[in-house]
Design a protein around this motif. Structure first.
Motif, PDB file in Angstrom:
ATOM      1  N   TYR A 116       0.840  -1.197   0.000  1.00 12.05           N
ATOM      2  CA  TYR A 116       0.000   0.000   0.000  1.00 12.05           C
ATOM      3  C   TYR A 116       0.874   1.246   0.000  1.00 12.05           C
ATOM      4  O   TYR A 116       1.771   1.393   0.832  1.00 12.05           O
ATOM      5  CB  TYR A 116      -0.900   0.029   1.243  1.00 12.05           C
ATOM      6  CG  TYR A 116      -1.913  -1.084   1.300  1.00 12.05           C
ATOM      7  CD1 TYR A 116      -3.222  -0.888   0.883  1.00 12.05           C
ATOM      8  CD2 TYR A 116      -1.556  -2.348   1.769  1.00 12.05           C
ATOM      9  CE1 TYR A 116      -4.153  -1.917   0.925  1.00 12.05           C
ATOM     10  CE2 TYR A 116      -2.471  -3.378   1.817  1.00 12.05           C
ATOM     11  CZ  TYR A 116      -3.773  -3.152   1.392  1.00 12.05           C
ATOM     12  OH  TYR A 116      -4.679  -4.177   1.444  1.00 12.05           O
ATOM     13  N   CYS A 117       0.595   2.147  -0.922  1.00 12.74           N
ATOM     14  CA  CYS A 117       1.241   3.453  -0.970  1.00 12.74           C
ATOM     15  C   CYS A 117       0.144   4.505  -0.857  1.00 12.74           C
ATOM     16  O   CYS A 117      -0.836   4.472  -1.615  1.00 12.74           O
ATOM     17  CB  CYS A 117       2.005   3.619  -2.278  1.00 12.74           C
ATOM     18  SG  CYS A 117       2.660   5.290  -2.545  1.00 12.74           S
ATOM     19  N   SER A 118       0.276   5.423   0.100  1.00 11.39           N
ATOM     20  CA  SER A 118      -0.742   6.455   0.275  1.00 11.39           C
ATOM     21  C   SER A 118      -0.074   7.757   0.672  1.00 11.39           C
ATOM     22  O   SER A 118       1.109   7.791   1.016  1.00 11.39           O
ATOM     23  CB  SER A 118      -1.776   6.031   1.327  1.00 11.39           C
ATOM     24  OG  SER A 118      -1.140   5.670   2.536  1.00 11.39           O
ATOM     25  N   PHE A 119      -0.852   8.821   0.646  1.00 12.70           N
ATOM     26  CA  PHE A 119      -0.304  10.159   0.836  1.00 12.70           C
ATOM     27  C   PHE A 119      -1.000  10.880   1.971  1.00 12.70           C
ATOM     28  O   PHE A 119      -2.168  10.622   2.280  1.00 12.70           O
ATOM     29  CB  PHE A 119      -0.402  10.944  -0.472  1.00 12.70           C
ATOM     30  CG  PHE A 119       0.379  10.311  -1.587  1.00 12.70           C
ATOM     31  CD1 PHE A 119       1.714  10.611  -1.773  1.00 12.70           C
ATOM     32  CD2 PHE A 119      -0.214   9.365  -2.410  1.00 12.70           C
ATOM     33  CE1 PHE A 119       2.451   9.999  -2.777  1.00 12.70           C
ATOM     34  CE2 PHE A 119       0.510   8.737  -3.418  1.00 12.70           C
ATOM     35  CZ  PHE A 119       1.854   9.063  -3.603  1.00 12.70           C
ATOM     36  N   GLY A 120      -0.263  11.784   2.611  1.00 12.54           N
ATOM     37  CA  GLY A 120      -0.712  12.432   3.825  1.00 12.54           C
ATOM     38  C   GLY A 120      -2.078  13.079   3.716  1.00 12.54           C
ATOM     39  O   GLY A 120      -2.339  13.844   2.787  1.00 12.54           O
ATOM     40  N   GLY A 121      -2.952  12.750   4.677  1.00 14.35           N
ATOM     41  CA  GLY A 121      -4.266  13.365   4.760  1.00 14.35           C
ATOM     42  C   GLY A 121      -5.290  12.838   3.785  1.00 14.35           C
ATOM     43  O   GLY A 121      -6.417  13.327   3.749  1.00 14.35           O
ATOM     44  N   GLU A 142       4.988   7.774   7.709  1.00 13.28           N
ATOM     45  CA  GLU A 142       4.248   7.495   8.943  1.00 13.28           C
ATOM     46  C   GLU A 142       2.764   7.368   8.626  1.00 13.28           C
ATOM     47  O   GLU A 142       2.259   8.012   7.697  1.00 13.28           O
ATOM     48  CB  GLU A 142       4.459   8.608   9.977  1.00 13.28           C
ATOM     49  CG  GLU A 142       5.889   8.728  10.471  1.00 13.28           C
ATOM     50  CD  GLU A 142       6.028   9.735  11.607  1.00 13.28           C
ATOM     51  OE1 GLU A 142       4.990  10.268  12.064  1.00 13.28           O
ATOM     52  OE2 GLU A 142       7.166   9.976  12.034  1.00 13.28           O
ATOM     53  N   LYS A 143       2.096   6.545   9.413  1.00  9.05           N
ATOM     54  CA  LYS A 143       0.667   6.336   9.206  1.00  9.05           C
ATOM     55  C   LYS A 143       0.011   6.072  10.557  1.00  9.05           C
ATOM     56  O   LYS A 143       0.553   5.333  11.378  1.00  9.05           O
ATOM     57  CB  LYS A 143       0.436   5.154   8.259  1.00  9.05           C
ATOM     58  CG  LYS A 143      -0.940   5.095   7.623  1.00  9.05           C
ATOM     59  CD  LYS A 143      -0.951   4.123   6.457  1.00  9.05           C
ATOM     60  CE  LYS A 143      -2.162   4.342   5.580  1.00  9.05           C
ATOM     61  NZ  LYS A 143      -2.133   3.489   4.369  1.00  9.05           N
ATOM     62  N   ALA A 196      -2.393   8.170   6.330  1.00 12.17           N
ATOM     63  CA  ALA A 196      -0.992   8.603   6.279  1.00 12.17           C
ATOM     64  C   ALA A 196      -0.868   9.983   6.899  1.00 12.17           C
ATOM     65  O   ALA A 196      -1.666  10.880   6.612  1.00 12.17           O
ATOM     66  CB  ALA A 196      -0.494   8.612   4.838  1.00 12.17           C
ATOM     67  N   SER A 197       0.130  10.158   7.760  1.00 16.76           N
ATOM     68  CA  SER A 197       0.325  11.445   8.418  1.00 16.76           C
ATOM     69  C   SER A 197       1.548  12.176   7.888  1.00 16.76           C
ATOM     70  O   SER A 197       1.816  13.309   8.265  1.00 16.76           O
ATOM     71  CB  SER A 197       0.467  11.242   9.935  1.00 16.76           C
ATOM     72  OG  SER A 197       1.531  10.353  10.231  1.00 16.76           O
ATOM     73  N   SER A 198       2.307  11.531   7.011  1.00 21.77           N
ATOM     74  CA  SER A 198       3.470  12.159   6.387  1.00 21.77           C
ATOM     75  C   SER A 198       3.152  12.411   4.920  1.00 21.77           C
ATOM     76  O   SER A 198       2.071  12.090   4.434  1.00 21.77           O
ATOM     77  CB  SER A 198       4.694  11.254   6.522  1.00 21.77           C
ATOM     78  OG  SER A 198       4.482  10.037   5.836  1.00 21.77           O
ATOM     79  N   GLY A 199       4.102  12.966   4.194  1.00 24.18           N
ATOM     80  CA  GLY A 199       3.872  13.253   2.783  1.00 24.18           C
ATOM     81  C   GLY A 199       3.518  12.014   1.981  1.00 24.18           C
ATOM     82  O   GLY A 199       2.645  12.038   1.125  1.00 24.18           O
TER      83      GLY A 199
END
Length: 208
Positions: A116-121, A142-143, A196-199
């Motif tokens: 899984y790849c995801s982006f912040g917010g 971070e997630k 996700a909480s990081s970029g």
């Protein structure tokens, strides 16, 4: 002590912190084009699946059949913040296959690995539960995961709306900030969600 009973977070000490799969390895896996058939790739944008017609194309004459993902189109959706789900990673990553083989042997079941790849917010999946044991290994970024107190019966009784799930999942049982190298175990049936909480964030989920 925890298997089949309750969720548990296993953090890694800072000096030894590292995931088993980094961004460079992610790019290498994406380059193995023959793997990225429709069953093995999903893109989620604004909590909705991207139609495959927007990123799949007819396979070239290389022995493959059906359609394969167009890497340039996939990259374009990722740049827009789409979440990436790659299924059956153990088929193309020997280091991941070693883990699924170990889990299958020790836990007496079938095991597979999804990436899984995801982006912040940007949240790809609303609260849900899985009908199998989940081992999430964080790799990059971070997630924040939330696991809820309710444990659903397996198998599910049918499709439920987001509102019904929100009513059923109960209060937050634990909230965990996952960093590279951290492991999170979620027994089957526990409602959970993640953001996700990081970029950018990358993790592997091993299902048994």
């Amino acid at each position: 002590d925890c298997y089949g009973r309750r969720p548990v977070h296993v953090p890694v000490a800072g000096a030894r912190r590292a995931g088993c799969l980094d961004w460079a390895r992610f790019k290498e896996l994406l380059a193995i084009r023959s793997h990225w058939t429709e069953p093995n790739i999903k893109l989620i944008l604004n909590s909705r699946p991207v139609l495959t017609e927007h990123f799949m194309e007819t396979a070239p004459l290389t022995g493959a059949s059906g359609e394969l993902a167009d890497s340039n189109k996939v990259a374009a959706f990722l740049s827009m913040g789409a979440s990436f789900v790659g299924n059956s990673i153990e088929q193309i990553a020997p280091e991941t296959r070693a883990v699924t083989d170990m889990l299958a042997q020790h836990l007496g079941g079938r095991a597979n690995a999804n990436l899984y790849c995801s982006f912040g917010g940007i949240q790809a999946f609303a609260s849900h539960f899985d009908p199998h044991e989940v081992f999430a290994l964080h790799c990059e970024g971070e997630k924040v995961w939330r696991i809820y107190e309710t444990r659903a019966e397996i198998p599910p009784g049918g499709a439920e709306s987001a509102e019904e799930i929100d009513r059923a999942k109960g209060a937050v049982l634990m909230e965990v900030r996952m960093r590279p190298g951290d492991l999170l175990y979620i027994p089957k049936g526990y409602f959970h969600d993640a953001l996700a909480s990081s970029g950018a964030s990358l993790h592997l989920t091993f299902g048994v």
